[in-house]
Design an enzyme around this catalytic site. Structure first.
Site, short mmCIF file in Angstrom:
data_model
loop_
_atom_site.label_atom_id
_atom_site.label_comp_id
_atom_site.label_asym_id
_atom_site.label_seq_id
_atom_site.Cartn_x
_atom_site.Cartn_y
_atom_site.Cartn_z
N THR A 94 0.80 -1.23 0.00
CA THR A 94 0.00 0.00 0.00
C THR A 94 0.83 1.28 0.00
O THR A 94 0.28 2.37 -0.12
CB THR A 94 -0.93 0.02 1.23
OG1 THR A 94 -0.13 0.05 2.43
CG2 THR A 94 -1.84 -1.20 1.24
N GLU A 167 4.63 -0.14 10.08
CA GLU A 167 4.51 -1.56 9.72
C GLU A 167 4.41 -2.47 10.94
O GLU A 167 4.34 -3.69 10.79
CB GLU A 167 5.71 -1.99 8.86
CG GLU A 167 5.87 -1.20 7.57
CD GLU A 167 4.82 -1.58 6.53
OE1 GLU A 167 3.82 -2.24 6.88
OE2 GLU A 167 5.01 -1.20 5.36
#
Length: 237
Positions: A94, A167
């Site tokens: 993304t 993340e």
């Protein structure tokens, strides 16, 4: 009675009784008739050397060309010093251009990320879309799946720290180095497929066992035909 008489560049003084004469000299010379139309005469310096003539007001000053070169040199040195702290990161999900979280890569408040080009993993890996929010995961199982396509960036320490936090590293993803084959480099007219470099990649070894059975992808797109659109964090319940 004293008698004064001009003689040459001095004054002759003659006494009344003795008739003795005495000459007083002066270091001043009469002004030239054309004074005011040119520069005044130079006064002597110690040692007898004449002073340099004054610079006329209408004469342009010499350009300081070295100053501009100095600024350019300092900028180059700053960029070189910055390059020494940059790290290469390969993104496949993304964070790519045109994907939902690409906005973070161009947000300078989070750090510096400079796009370098496109690449793909030298080894094959399974890239799956998993979870209730349709998140892309590269499972760290070398030799399985596809050569995963993505983008190469150079990032500074601040951006790297942001990416670690974004993340969920090291719990959700783990940042490891992988060999990436360059497919296209920014500013180059032809592909550079023969070039291989090591980059940081956020893959995972903490995946759910059933994810291995999901379909594998080689090039992630949130709006792809798989129909599994990514759910932004601000839209999650």
């Amino acid at each position: 009675m004293l008698v004064f008489q001009l003689r040459g560049g001095g004054v002759l003084i003659r006494g009344p009784a003795t008739g003795q004469e005495q000459t007083l000299t002066s270091s001043f010379s009469p002004r030239p008739a054309e004074h005011g139309r040119g520069p005044p005469p130079s006064l002597p310096r110690p040692g007898g050397r004449p002073a340099p003539p004054p610079i006329p007001r209408d004469r342009p000053r010499a350009a300081h060309t070295g100053r501009g070169r100095g600024r350019k040199r300092r900028r180059r040195e700053a960029r070189a010093a910055l390059a020494g702290t940059m790290a290469r990161v390969f993104v496949y999900g993304t964070l790519k251009k045109g994907q939902p979280n690409y906005k973070h890569m161009i947000n300078t408040a989070k750090g510096i990320a400079k796009y370098q080009g496109r690449g793909r993993t030298v080894e094959k890996y399974p890239l799956v879309i998993a979870g209730k929010y349709n998140i892309p995961f590269m499972l760290n199982i070398p030799g399985t799946g596809h050569h995963v396509a993505g983008e190469i960036y150079t990032v500074d320490d601040q951006m790297l720290q942001f990416l670690d936090e974004f993340e969920g590293c090291p719990d959700m993803y783990q940042r490891t180095t992988m060999r990436i084959e360059v497919v296209e480099w920014e500013g180059k007219s032809s592909a550079a497929g023969s070039s291989v470099m090591e980059c940081f990649v956020y893959s995972t070894t903490t995946y759910q066992p059933e994810w291995v059975q999901l379909p594998y992808h080689d090039n992630y797109d949130s709006s792809g035909t798989h129909g599994l659109s990514y759910v932004l964090r601000e839209s999650r319940d």
